[in-house]
Write an enzyme that holds these catalytic residues in place. Structure first.
Site, PDB file in Angstrom:
ATOM      1  N   ARG A  33      61.428  26.726 -44.381  1.00 18.10           N
ATOM      2  CA  ARG A  33      60.202  26.120 -45.349  1.00 18.10           C
ATOM      3  C   ARG A  33      58.767  26.172 -44.732  1.00 18.10           C
ATOM      4  O   ARG A  33      58.590  26.622 -44.641  1.00 18.10           O
ATOM      5  CB  ARG A  33      60.623  24.910 -46.158  1.00 18.10           C
ATOM      6  CG  ARG A  33      60.708  25.352 -47.618  1.00 18.10           C
ATOM      7  CD  ARG A  33      60.887  23.859 -48.763  1.00 18.10           C
ATOM      8  NE  ARG A  33      61.028  22.139 -47.447  1.00 18.10           N
ATOM      9  CZ  ARG A  33      62.572  22.382 -47.942  1.00 18.10           C
ATOM     10  NH1 ARG A  33      63.377  22.941 -48.587  1.00 18.10           N
ATOM     11  NH2 ARG A  33      63.685  20.716 -47.561  1.00 18.10           N
ATOM     12  N   GLU A  80      79.401  28.984 -42.663  1.00 18.94           N
ATOM     13  CA  GLU A  80      80.376  28.197 -43.773  1.00 18.94           C
ATOM     14  C   GLU A  80      81.522  28.659 -43.536  1.00 18.94           C
ATOM     15  O   GLU A  80      81.711  29.334 -44.478  1.00 18.94           O
ATOM     16  CB  GLU A  80      79.667  27.639 -45.105  1.00 18.94           C
ATOM     17  CG  GLU A  80      80.479  27.052 -46.003  1.00 18.94           C
ATOM     18  CD  GLU A  80      80.850  25.629 -45.396  1.00 18.94           C
ATOM     19  OE1 GLU A  80      80.207  24.528 -45.287  1.00 18.94           O
ATOM     20  OE2 GLU A  80      81.896  25.698 -45.423  1.00 18.94           O
ATOM     21  N   CYS A  93      81.180  14.842 -54.393  1.00 15.97           N
ATOM     22  CA  CYS A  93      80.761  13.506 -54.567  1.00 15.97           C
ATOM     23  C   CYS A  93      81.691  13.757 -56.217  1.00 15.97           C
ATOM     24  O   CYS A  93      82.217  12.419 -56.836  1.00 15.97           O
ATOM     25  CB  CYS A  93      79.634  12.865 -54.899  1.00 15.97           C
ATOM     26  SG  CYS A  93      78.933  12.506 -53.039  1.00 15.97           S
ATOM     27  N   ARG A 123      66.696  32.537 -50.716  1.00 15.09           N
ATOM     28  CA  ARG A 123      64.843  31.599 -49.775  1.00 15.09           C
ATOM     29  C   ARG A 123      64.839  31.957 -48.515  1.00 15.09           C
ATOM     30  O   ARG A 123      64.029  31.594 -47.649  1.00 15.09           O
ATOM     31  CB  ARG A 123      65.365  30.447 -49.964  1.00 15.09           C
ATOM     32  CG  ARG A 123      65.297  29.771 -51.580  1.00 15.09           C
ATOM     33  CD  ARG A 123      65.600  28.314 -51.557  1.00 15.09           C
ATOM     34  NE  ARG A 123      65.394  27.696 -52.791  1.00 15.09           N
ATOM     35  CZ  ARG A 123      65.851  27.602 -53.951  1.00 15.09           C
ATOM     36  NH1 ARG A 123      66.643  28.496 -53.970  1.00 15.09           N
ATOM     37  NH2 ARG A 123      64.865  27.066 -55.432  1.00 15.09           N
ATOM     38  N   ASP A 182      78.609  13.637 -41.651  1.00 16.60           N
ATOM     39  CA  ASP A 182      79.848  12.611 -41.308  1.00 16.60           C
ATOM     40  C   ASP A 182      80.082  13.099 -39.676  1.00 16.60           C
ATOM     41  O   ASP A 182      81.155  11.855 -39.620  1.00 16.60           O
ATOM     42  CB  ASP A 182      80.716  13.063 -42.948  1.00 16.60           C
ATOM     43  CG  ASP A 182      80.114  12.782 -43.978  1.00 16.60           C
ATOM     44  OD1 ASP A 182      79.023  12.002 -44.257  1.00 16.60           O
ATOM     45  OD2 ASP A 182      81.181  12.387 -45.074  1.00 16.60           O
TER      46      ASP A 182
HETATM   47  C1  LIG Z   1      85.974  12.755 -53.303  1.00 17.10           C
HETATM   48  C2  LIG Z   1      84.358  12.579 -52.591  1.00 17.10           C
HETATM   49  C3  LIG Z   1      83.901  11.149 -53.240  1.00 17.10           C
HETATM   50  C4  LIG Z   1      82.481  10.501 -52.414  1.00 17.10           C
HETATM   51  N1  LIG Z   1      81.104  10.268 -53.127  1.00 17.10           N
HETATM   52  C5  LIG Z   1      80.171  10.047 -52.726  1.00 17.10           C
HETATM   53  C6  LIG Z   1      78.896   9.253 -53.611  1.00 17.10           C
HETATM   54  O1  LIG Z   1      79.134   8.929 -54.597  1.00 17.10           O
HETATM   55  N2  LIG Z   1      77.903   9.123 -52.673  1.00 17.10           N
HETATM   56  C7  LIG Z   1      77.506   9.275 -51.707  1.00 17.10           C
HETATM   57  O2  LIG Z   1      76.411   9.412 -51.520  1.00 17.10           O
HETATM   58  N3  LIG Z   1      78.926   9.916 -51.096  1.00 17.10           N
HETATM   59  C8  LIG Z   1      79.448  10.441 -51.275  1.00 17.10           C
HETATM   60  N4  LIG Z   1      81.007  11.305 -51.196  1.00 17.10           N
HETATM   61  C9  LIG Z   1      80.463  11.525 -49.461  1.00 17.10           C
HETATM   62  C10 LIG Z   1      79.615  12.811 -49.319  1.00 17.10           C
HETATM   63  O3  LIG Z   1      79.884  13.493 -50.245  1.00 17.10           O
HETATM   64  C11 LIG Z   1      79.559  13.376 -47.740  1.00 17.10           C
HETATM   65  O4  LIG Z   1      79.447  12.018 -47.544  1.00 17.10           O
HETATM   66  C12 LIG Z   1      79.004  14.873 -47.704  1.00 17.10           C
HETATM   67  O5  LIG Z   1      79.600  15.858 -48.091  1.00 17.10           O
HETATM   68  C13 LIG Z   1      78.103  14.954 -45.813  1.00 17.10           C
HETATM   69  O6  LIG Z   1      77.705  15.761 -46.250  1.00 17.10           O
HETATM   70  P1  LIG Z   1      77.749  16.802 -44.407  1.00 17.10           P
HETATM   71  O7  LIG Z   1      77.090  17.621 -44.648  1.00 17.10           O
HETATM   72  O8  LIG Z   1      77.915  15.805 -43.779  1.00 17.10           O
HETATM   73  O9  LIG Z   1      79.560  17.508 -44.531  1.00 17.10           O
HETATM   74  P2  LIG Z   1      80.652  17.691 -45.287  1.00 17.10           P
HETATM   75  O10 LIG Z   1      80.347  17.804 -47.023  1.00 17.10           O
HETATM   76  O11 LIG Z   1      82.120  18.207 -44.895  1.00 17.10           O
HETATM   77  O12 LIG Z   1      80.249  18.857 -45.408  1.00 17.10           O
HETATM   78  C14 LIG Z   1      80.815  19.874 -43.837  1.00 17.10           C
HETATM   79  C15 LIG Z   1      80.828  22.176 -43.901  1.00 17.10           C
HETATM   80  O13 LIG Z   1      80.586  22.036 -42.670  1.00 17.10           O
HETATM   81  C16 LIG Z   1      81.926  23.067 -42.870  1.00 17.10           C
HETATM   82  N5  LIG Z   1      83.028  23.197 -41.576  1.00 17.10           N
HETATM   83  C17 LIG Z   1      83.304  22.299 -40.437  1.00 17.10           C
HETATM   84  N6  LIG Z   1      83.755  22.696 -39.508  1.00 17.10           N
HETATM   85  C18 LIG Z   1      83.452  24.792 -39.791  1.00 17.10           C
HETATM   86  C19 LIG Z   1      82.866  24.897 -38.615  1.00 17.10           C
HETATM   87  N7  LIG Z   1      83.745  24.893 -37.210  1.00 17.10           N
HETATM   88  N8  LIG Z   1      83.001  26.200 -38.997  1.00 17.10           N
HETATM   89  C20 LIG Z   1      82.198  26.878 -40.382  1.00 17.10           C
HETATM   90  N9  LIG Z   1      82.151  25.738 -41.310  1.00 17.10           N
HETATM   91  C21 LIG Z   1      82.700  24.590 -41.144  1.00 17.10           C
HETATM   92  C22 LIG Z   1      83.058  22.784 -44.563  1.00 17.10           C
HETATM   93  O14 LIG Z   1      83.918  23.469 -44.719  1.00 17.10           O
HETATM   94  C23 LIG Z   1      82.170  21.977 -44.835  1.00 17.10           C
HETATM   95  O15 LIG Z   1      81.846  22.583 -46.103  1.00 17.10           O
HETATM   96  C24 LIG Z   1      81.979  11.946 -50.846  1.00 17.10           C
HETATM   97  C25 LIG Z   1      83.097  12.057 -50.489  1.00 17.10           C
HETATM   98  C26 LIG Z   1      84.003  13.035 -51.381  1.00 17.10           C
HETATM   99  C27 LIG Z   1      85.255  13.811 -50.790  1.00 17.10           C
END
Ligand SMILES: Cc1cc2nc3c(=O)[nH]c(=O)nc-3n(C[C@H](O)[C@H](O)[C@H](O)COP(=O)(O)OP(=O)(O)OC[C@H]3O[C@@H](n4cnc5c(N)ncnc54)[C@H](O)[C@@H]3O)c2cc1C
Length: 451
Positions: free
Chosen positions: A23, A35, A45, A72, A286
């Site tokens: 953007r 991904e 979530c 986009r 995370d």
């Molecule tokens: C059941 C559940 C309920 C939740 N509820 C809540 C809630 O109510 N409120 C809240 O704030 N949070 C909640 N969370 C937490 C929230 O979903 C996570 O904190 C958030 O998704 C983190 O985002 P992220 O981008 O850091 O990681 P992720 O969402 O885990 O994304 C990381 C991505 O990287 C990809 N990846 C990893 N390694 C590689 C690689 N080497 N090459 C290519 N791709 C790769 C994975 O496939 C994944 O898609 C929940 C989580 C779960 C599992």
């Protein structure tokens, strides 16, 4: 030459960062998301509510699909896994999970947003068919596959928020659900006096809670699928097992590349989300450690709220901005059946372990005027610094309308307000919404009398 930004991970942190850079820099940048799943920007979530049958999945849980990102201007490579990072040559090696082909991508800036992985302790039987960690949409699909055989008994191992949300989901599908946890009380992010309420309410709703029972093994039936969960005192029948033992940062790729990680295994960044010691490598979500706003200490807190904010900060800073991620209070809301649960800041036990002199006040109140239809029970605990009265923490357990009241406390703590300040806040009141004193203010008022 067009600037090249490579983003590993296409969910909350990664896709937010990628979108923000694009953007801001438009045609001056090529942003490539790698991904390994076929989904991008999905809501993990929402998985428990999908499992419960309350919402559709998995496509309905996708906020922005790869096609929408492409429209986009982003380059989105799904089913492609990053396998190595060479920080000297500024390249990422990736493998196409469909064709098996390898490729190398150059980067000017790299974003690592690889998320977390569910904890799987070395318990016998933990990898049996029918034992599920819940993290990715593919985990939801696998769990649904196990549910297709109409299981009767479910065991959830671990009573954190994902564990209790999944317990509710399985109960709503008609299963007989037991939660097993080594701690006496569920939800260790709360103080035990608040956690015990959750245990008793869950029991009242038909979910069995077995606290203080570490799992010793998961046993198989003759067909090789999971059959029971063994603790010191019981063998609990289980046609399906869900793991809710928390998550750990998925920082393996970063570690292998020599990037710094901390005591919780998360990637270390500065407050601009730049990986420590690297000018052009960024990380968020995370897979990183965050800094507690009250304590200044590093911790690992896996929440989507932080991941999205990290993405925004990274995107703006790659584009030449100067955004800071200011730290976390671990504000979290959750629910099990009719019971809403929320928390922010420090637990009383945590503050005391750190040597802080604190007072705490617990009040029982109503979510609406006591005479108004639908008014339910709510219990609020407030923790404040002795002497100054600075609000340090708040925990809420109660019926509908309870959980999001935590945002009053989160805003107050964020701004360094005292419990006296909170008691004086000009909050809205009308019988359908609140008693004349909001329960958070009642607890703050009580604490103010103790500091
Ligand atoms: C059941 C559940 C309920 C939740 N509820 C809540 C809630 O109510 N409120 C809240 O704030 N949070 C909640 N969370 C937490 C929230 O979903 C996570 O904190 C958030 O998704 C983190 O985002 P992220 O981008 O850091 O990681 P992720 O969402 O885990 O994304 C990381 C991505 O990287 C990809 N990846 C990893 N390694 C590689 C690689 N080497 N090459 C290519 N791709 C790769 C994975 O496939 C994944 O898609 C929940 C989580 C779960 C599992």
């Amino acid at each position: 030459m067009t600037r090249q930004v490579v983003v590993i991970g296409g969910d909350a942190a990664g896709a937010s960062a990628a979108s923000a850079v694009k953007r801001a820099l438009k045609r001056d940048v090529k942003v490539t998301i790698l991904e390994r799943q076929r989904y991008t920007s999905y809501s993990a979530c929402g998985i428990p509510y999908w499992m419960a049958g309350q919402v559709d999945g998995p496509d309905r849980l996708v906020v922005r699909s790869p096609e929408e990102h492409r429209s986009r201007g982003l380059v989105v490579r799904t089913r492609v896994e990053a396998t190595a990072i060479d920080t000297d040559r500024q390249i990422v090696t990736a493998r196409d999970l469909t064709s098996g082909e390898e490729e190398v991508l150059d980067y000017d800036d790299l974003v690592i947003a690889t998320g977390a992985t569910p904890v799987r302790p070395p318990i016998a039987g933990i990898d049996l068919p029918g034992v599920h960690g819940i993290q990715l949409l593919s985990d939801g699909l696998d769990t649904l596959e196990s549910l297709r055989s109409n299981p009767t008994h479910a065991v959830v191992v671990g009573a954190g928020y994902i564990g209790i949300e999944m317990a509710e989901a399985l109960q709503q599908r008609g299963l007989d659900v037991t939660i097993v946890d080594m701690a006496e009380q569920p939800m260790r992010s709360l103080d035990p006096d608040m956690g015990e309420l959750i245990a008793s309410e869950m029991e009242g709703m038909g979910i069995t809670y077995r606290g203080g029972e570490p799992v010793q093994a998961i046993e198989a039936a003759s067909d090789g699928r999971v059959a029971s969960v063994l603790t010191e005192s019981a063998s609990i029948p289980a046609d399906i097992v869900v793991l809710g033992l928390g998550v750990q940062p998925n920082s393996k790729l970063a570690k292998q590349a020599g990037l710094p990680t901390g005591q919780f295994g998360g990637i270390l960044t500065d407050d601009h989300q730049r990986v420590e010691g690297y000018r052009n490598i960024w990380s968020g979500g995370d897979c990183v450690e965050v800094v507690g706003k009250l304590t200044g200490r590093r911790m690992h807190v896996a929440l989507g709220t932080h991941a999205n904010k990290h993405g925004r900060v990274i995107g703006a800073n790659i584009a030449g901005g100067d955004l800071v991620f200011p730290g976390v209070l671990r504000t979290a809301v959750s629910k099990v059946c009719d019971l809403e649960i929320s928390r922010v800041g420090m637990r009383q036990s945590e503050a005391e372990e750190m040597g802080w002199a604190v007072v705490s006040a617990v009040v029982k109140a109503h979510t609406r005027a006591h005479y108004f239809p639908g008014s339910g029970k709510i219990r609020v605990k407030v923790i404040a610094e002795k002497g100054t009265g600075r609000m340090l923490g708040c925990q809420i357990v109660g019926m509908a309308g309870s959980a999001k009241r935590i945002d009053i406390a989160a805003t107050a703590i964020w701004n360094g307000m005292s419990v006296e300040d909170v008691a004086s806040l000009d909050l809205g009141y009308s019988p359908p919404f609140s008693p004349v004193w909001d329960p958070v203010q009642t607890a703050a008022r009580k604490a103010a009398g103790m500091v």
